[in-house]
Enzyme design. Structure first.
Site, PDB file in Angstrom:
ATOM      1  N   ARG A   1       0.818  -1.242   0.000  1.00  0.00           N
ATOM      2  CA  ARG A   1       0.000   0.000   0.000  1.00  0.00           C
ATOM      3  C   ARG A   1       0.841   1.278   0.000  1.00  0.00           C
ATOM      4  O   ARG A   1       0.405   2.335   0.423  1.00  0.00           O
ATOM      5  CB  ARG A   1      -0.970   0.035   1.178  1.00  0.00           C
ATOM      6  CG  ARG A   1      -1.985  -1.074   1.127  1.00  0.00           C
ATOM      7  CD  ARG A   1      -3.233  -0.736   1.918  1.00  0.00           C
ATOM      8  NE  ARG A   1      -4.155  -1.831   1.839  1.00  0.00           N
ATOM      9  CZ  ARG A   1      -4.142  -2.852   2.661  1.00  0.00           C
ATOM     10  NH1 ARG A   1      -3.281  -2.896   3.649  1.00  0.00           N
ATOM     11  NH2 ARG A   1      -5.012  -3.829   2.518  1.00  0.00           N
TER      12      ARG A   1
ATOM     13  N   LYS B   1       3.606  11.618 -11.142  1.00  0.00           N
ATOM     14  CA  LYS B   1       2.706  10.786 -11.966  1.00  0.00           C
ATOM     15  C   LYS B   1       3.429   9.490 -12.249  1.00  0.00           C
ATOM     16  O   LYS B   1       4.520   9.498 -12.854  1.00  0.00           O
ATOM     17  CB  LYS B   1       2.400  11.478 -13.292  1.00  0.00           C
ATOM     18  CG  LYS B   1       1.255  12.430 -13.234  1.00  0.00           C
ATOM     19  CD  LYS B   1       0.871  12.820 -14.663  1.00  0.00           C
ATOM     20  CE  LYS B   1      -0.192  13.889 -14.651  1.00  0.00           C
ATOM     21  NZ  LYS B   1      -0.474  14.364 -16.017  1.00  0.00           N
TER      22      LYS B   1
ATOM     23  N   GLU C   1      10.612  17.482 -24.785  1.00  0.00           N
ATOM     24  CA  GLU C   1       9.991  17.971 -23.536  1.00  0.00           C
ATOM     25  C   GLU C   1      10.626  19.299 -23.122  1.00  0.00           C
ATOM     26  O   GLU C   1       9.958  20.174 -22.580  1.00  0.00           O
ATOM     27  CB  GLU C   1      10.138  16.944 -22.396  1.00  0.00           C
ATOM     28  CG  GLU C   1       9.440  15.593 -22.619  1.00  0.00           C
ATOM     29  CD  GLU C   1       7.927  15.596 -22.394  1.00  0.00           C
ATOM     30  OE1 GLU C   1       7.326  16.682 -22.272  1.00  0.00           O
ATOM     31  OE2 GLU C   1       7.335  14.496 -22.359  1.00  0.00           O
TER      32      GLU C   1
ATOM     33  N   LYS D   1       8.386  22.950 -14.073  1.00  0.00           N
ATOM     34  CA  LYS D   1       7.493  21.840 -13.718  1.00  0.00           C
ATOM     35  C   LYS D   1       7.121  21.898 -12.234  1.00  0.00           C
ATOM     36  O   LYS D   1       5.967  21.685 -11.865  1.00  0.00           O
ATOM     37  CB  LYS D   1       8.121  20.484 -14.068  1.00  0.00           C
ATOM     38  CG  LYS D   1       7.174  19.331 -13.726  1.00  0.00           C
ATOM     39  CD  LYS D   1       7.218  18.166 -14.633  1.00  0.00           C
ATOM     40  CE  LYS D   1       6.089  17.182 -14.281  1.00  0.00           C
ATOM     41  NZ  LYS D   1       6.149  15.939 -15.011  1.00  0.00           N
TER      42      LYS D   1
ATOM     43  N   GLU E   1      -3.728  17.487 -11.045  1.00  0.00           N
ATOM     44  CA  GLU E   1      -4.278  17.882 -12.348  1.00  0.00           C
ATOM     45  C   GLU E   1      -5.769  18.182 -12.312  1.00  0.00           C
ATOM     46  O   GLU E   1      -6.553  17.667 -13.108  1.00  0.00           O
ATOM     47  CB  GLU E   1      -3.946  16.827 -13.427  1.00  0.00           C
ATOM     48  CG  GLU E   1      -3.977  17.436 -14.826  1.00  0.00           C
ATOM     49  CD  GLU E   1      -3.329  16.576 -15.891  1.00  0.00           C
ATOM     50  OE1 GLU E   1      -2.245  16.030 -15.651  1.00  0.00           O
ATOM     51  OE2 GLU E   1      -3.923  16.472 -16.968  1.00  0.00           O
TER      52      GLU E   1
ATOM     53  N   ARG F   1      -2.301  21.858 -14.302  1.00  0.00           N
ATOM     54  CA  ARG F   1      -1.247  20.887 -14.647  1.00  0.00           C
ATOM     55  C   ARG F   1      -1.409  20.368 -16.080  1.00  0.00           C
ATOM     56  O   ARG F   1      -0.452  19.893 -16.691  1.00  0.00           O
ATOM     57  CB  ARG F   1      -1.234  19.733 -13.633  1.00  0.00           C
ATOM     58  CG  ARG F   1      -0.062  18.796 -13.871  1.00  0.00           C
ATOM     59  CD  ARG F   1       0.165  17.813 -12.742  1.00  0.00           C
ATOM     60  NE  ARG F   1       1.235  16.901 -13.120  1.00  0.00           N
ATOM     61  CZ  ARG F   1       1.901  16.143 -12.278  1.00  0.00           C
ATOM     62  NH1 ARG F   1       1.639  16.182 -10.988  1.00  0.00           N
ATOM     63  NH2 ARG F   1       2.851  15.336 -12.714  1.00  0.00           N
TER      64      ARG F   1
ATOM     65  N   ASN G   1       0.711  18.924 -20.734  1.00  0.00           N
ATOM     66  CA  ASN G   1       0.362  17.948 -21.777  1.00  0.00           C
ATOM     67  C   ASN G   1       0.307  18.561 -23.162  1.00  0.00           C
ATOM     68  O   ASN G   1      -0.250  17.962 -24.092  1.00  0.00           O
ATOM     69  CB  ASN G   1      -0.997  17.314 -21.457  1.00  0.00           C
ATOM     70  CG  ASN G   1      -0.924  16.459 -20.218  1.00  0.00           C
ATOM     71  OD1 ASN G   1       0.094  15.831 -19.958  1.00  0.00           O
ATOM     72  ND2 ASN G   1      -1.989  16.465 -19.433  1.00  0.00           N
TER      73      ASN G   1
ATOM     74  N   HIS H   1       0.502  16.388 -26.222  1.00  0.00           N
ATOM     75  CA  HIS H   1       0.439  14.987 -25.794  1.00  0.00           C
ATOM     76  C   HIS H   1      -0.835  14.272 -26.247  1.00  0.00           C
ATOM     77  O   HIS H   1      -0.864  13.053 -26.281  1.00  0.00           O
ATOM     78  CB  HIS H   1       0.565  14.885 -24.267  1.00  0.00           C
ATOM     79  CG  HIS H   1       1.988  15.071 -23.782  1.00  0.00           C
ATOM     80  ND1 HIS H   1       2.737  16.168 -24.097  1.00  0.00           N
ATOM     81  CD2 HIS H   1       2.781  14.283 -23.000  1.00  0.00           C
ATOM     82  CE1 HIS H   1       3.943  16.065 -23.530  1.00  0.00           C
ATOM     83  NE2 HIS H   1       3.997  14.931 -22.871  1.00  0.00           N
TER      84      HIS H   1
ATOM     85  N   HIS I   1       0.312  10.897 -27.529  1.00  0.00           N
ATOM     86  CA  HIS I   1      -0.009   9.624 -26.870  1.00  0.00           C
ATOM     87  C   HIS I   1      -0.756   8.690 -27.816  1.00  0.00           C
ATOM     88  O   HIS I   1      -0.542   7.480 -27.827  1.00  0.00           O
ATOM     89  CB  HIS I   1      -0.852   9.871 -25.618  1.00  0.00           C
ATOM     90  CG  HIS I   1      -0.041  10.301 -24.429  1.00  0.00           C
ATOM     91  ND1 HIS I   1      -0.601  10.808 -23.278  1.00  0.00           N
ATOM     92  CD2 HIS I   1       1.288  10.272 -24.202  1.00  0.00           C
ATOM     93  CE1 HIS I   1       0.359  11.089 -22.412  1.00  0.00           C
ATOM     94  NE2 HIS I   1       1.516  10.781 -22.945  1.00  0.00           N
TER      95      HIS I   1
ATOM     96  N   HIS J   1       8.657   8.339 -27.114  1.00  0.00           N
ATOM     97  CA  HIS J   1       7.691   9.297 -26.563  1.00  0.00           C
ATOM     98  C   HIS J   1       8.005  10.728 -27.055  1.00  0.00           C
ATOM     99  O   HIS J   1       7.119  11.449 -27.525  1.00  0.00           O
ATOM    100  CB  HIS J   1       7.722   9.227 -25.034  1.00  0.00           C
ATOM    101  CG  HIS J   1       6.832  10.236 -24.370  1.00  0.00           C
ATOM    102  ND1 HIS J   1       5.457  10.171 -24.407  1.00  0.00           N
ATOM    103  CD2 HIS J   1       7.130  11.377 -23.675  1.00  0.00           C
ATOM    104  CE1 HIS J   1       4.948  11.202 -23.759  1.00  0.00           C
ATOM    105  NE2 HIS J   1       5.938  11.952 -23.300  1.00  0.00           N
TER     106      HIS J   1
END
Ligand code: NAD
Ligand code: GLY
Length: 366
Positions: free
Chosen positions: A121, A143, A185, A227, A237, A241, A245, A248, A252, A265
Site C-alpha cells: 500500500r 505521476k 519535452e 514543472k 491535475e 497541470r 500535456n 500529448h 499519446h 515518446h
C-alpha cells in the site's frame, strides 16, 4: 549543483541537478531517514553503466540493496513487469521500512513509482533519472503508472518521490536519438511558459546537441523549476497541470496506435506539438511566425514534425484520443498556445480541425 524544490507541504522534496550526484545517493537516503533496505529497479541497458556505483554508494552508507532489472523500452511499462517487480520485492523481503530507487529513464521511473505506490500500500521511492527526458520531466511531479494496450498511462497513481537526483554525467552515455527525444519535452517548457527560455533554446541548441555540461545543467534546472511551479499549484491535475500535456493528446495516440514501437515518446510529442501549434494558429490566434519557429526548433533538433497516416490509422488515432485521460464527456480537449510562452488548457477542438492539422504542414520559413 543546483537545487529546485517541489513545494507540496509535508510531501515537498528537492530535485538536485549536477555532475556526479549518483555517488551521493547513500548519504542522501540516510539524511532522509529512508531505511536500511532497498531495491534498485533499473533496465538492462542502464544497469551495466550505473547500478554498481549506485549500490556502492548505498553500501557505504550502510544500506543493503537488491538489484531488479527489467527490459529496456516502453513495452516494459506494463502490468506484467509490475507483477514481476512485486514478486522480486517480496522474495527479497522488502517491508514497510524499505524503499525503492528508480535508476533509468522515464519508463523505469514511471514503472518503479507505480510499484512503490502500490507495494504494501505504498513505500517511499527515489528517482535517479538517466535520460534528458526523465531529468526534465518524468522524474518530477509524482505521476506514475503503466500502459494498457488501449492507451498510454491508463493505470497509475500520484506518488511523489522523496528525492530526485539528476546526475548530468549519465547523459554522456545516452544514445543520440534519446537525447533528441528529451529535447521535445525541453522545448515544451519554452512554449507553455517561458518565451525567453524558448529563444535561448533556439540560440543554444548546438550546445545542447553536443551535451555541453554548463548549458545542460542550466537547461535541466530551468525545466525542473517550471514543472515544480506547475505541480506545486495543481498536484493532481484539477486544471493547470494540464498545460504540461501540450502536444500529448495526439502524441499519446500516435504511440498507442504504433504499439509503443515506432516512435519514442519524445518523437511522438514532437509531432503532437507541431500539430497543436498549427491548431493554435487557426483557433487561438497564435502568430503563424510563432508556429513556424516552433516547427523549426523541433526540426533542427532532429525530431519528426509531421506524420502520414492511412485512413485506417487515422480512425485508430481518433479512437485512441477518445481514450486519453484528457477527454471529458467524450470531448477531446487540447492545450493550445496564444503565443510562445502562454497557453490555455481545456480547448475544445472540432474533429474536422484535427483532421486538417493532420493533413496540413506548417509552412516553411521564408
Ligand atoms: P526510456 O526510459 O525508455 O529510456 C530510453 C532508452 O535509453 C532506454 O532504452 C534506456 O535503456 C536507455 N537509457 C536510459 N538512460 C541511459 C543512459 N544514461 N545511458 C544509456 N542508455 C540509457 O525513455 P524516456 O524517454 O526516458 O522516458 C519515456 C517514458 O517517460 C514514457 O513512457 C513516457 O510516457 C514517460 N513520461 C512520464 C512522465 C511523467 O510525468 N511521469 C512525463 C513524461 C514522460
Ligand atoms: N508530463 C505531464 C505531467 O507530469 O503532468
Amino acid at each position: 549543483m543546483r537545487i529546485v524544490s517541489v513545494p507540496l507541504g509535508h510531501r515537498s522534496y528537492d530535485i538536485k541537478v549536477g555532475p556526479g550526484l549518483l555517488t551521493t545517493l547513500g548519504t542522501e537516503c540516510t539524511r532522509l531517514g529512508l531505511g536500511r533496505r532497498c531495491a534498485v529497479i533499473s533496465d538492462h541497458l542502464v544497469a551495466p553503466h550505473y547500478a554498481a556505483a549506485v549500490r556502492t554508494s548505498l553500501e557505504r552508507a550502510g544500506i543493503e540493496s537488491v538489484l531488479v532489472t527489467v527490459d529496456a523500452g516502453e513495452t516494459a511499462k506494463s502490468l506484467k513487469t509490475v507483477q514481476s517487480c512485486y514478486d522480486q520485492l517480496a522474495e527479497h523481503r522488502l517491508e514497510r521500512q524499505s524503499f525503492v530507487i528508480a535508476l533509468g529513464g522515464g519508463v523505469v521511473g514511471d514503472l518503479t513509482g507505480f510499484v512503490a505506490a502500490t507495494y504494501l500500500r505504498g513505500i517511499p521511492f527515489v528517482q535517479l533519472p538517466t535520460t534528458l527526458l526523465a531529468q526534465v520531466d518524468s522524474s518530477v511531479g509524482g505521476k506514475v503508472g503503466v500502459n494498457l494496450k488501449a492507451g498510454k498511462n491508463l493505470v497509475g497513481a500520484f506518488h511523489q518521490p522523496r528525492l530526485v537526483l539528476c546526475d548530468l554525467n549519465t547523459i554522456k552515455t545516452l544514445p543520440e536519438r534519446e537525447l533528441r527525444a528529451g529535447l521535445a519535452e525541453v522545448i515544451k517548457y519554452g512554449i507553455i511558459s517561458d518565451a525567453v527560455f524558448f529563444a535561448r533554446l533556439e540560440r543554444d541548441l548546438p550546445k545542447l546537441l553536443r551535451r555541453d555540461p554548463k548549458t545542460l545543467g542550466e537547461v535541466v534546472a530551468r525545466c525542473c523549476e517550471i514543472k515544480a511551479e506547475v505541480v506545486g499549484q495543481d498536484e493532481n491535475e484539477g486544471g493547470l497541470r494540464a498545460v504540461l500535456n501540450f502536444g500529448h493528446t495526439l502524441g499519446h495516440a500516435l504511440e498507442a496506435i504504433s504499439s509503443y514501437g515506432k516512435y519514442l515518446h519524445g518523437e511522438a510529442i514532437s509531432i503532437g506539438q507541431v500539430a497543436a501549434a498549427e491548431l493554435s494558429a487557426r483557433l487561438l490566434g497564435l502568430p503563424w511566425n510563432d508556429a513556424v519557429r516552433i516547427r523549426d526548433l523541433f526540426a533542427r533538433s532532429g525530431l519528426p514534425v509531421a506524420v502520414k497516416l492511412t485512413r485506417a490509422q487515422r480512425k485508430r488515432i481518433f479512437s485512441a484520443m477518445q481514450l486519453d485521460k484528457k477527454v471529458s464527456g467524450g470531448e477531446i480537449k487540447f492545450v493550445l498556445a496564444k503565443k510562445i510562452g502562454t497557453v490555455e488548457f481545456g480547448c475544445r477542438v472540432p474533429r474536422s480541425m484535427i483532421e486538417l492539422a493532420l493533413d496540413f504542414q506548417v509552412p516553411a520559413a521564408k
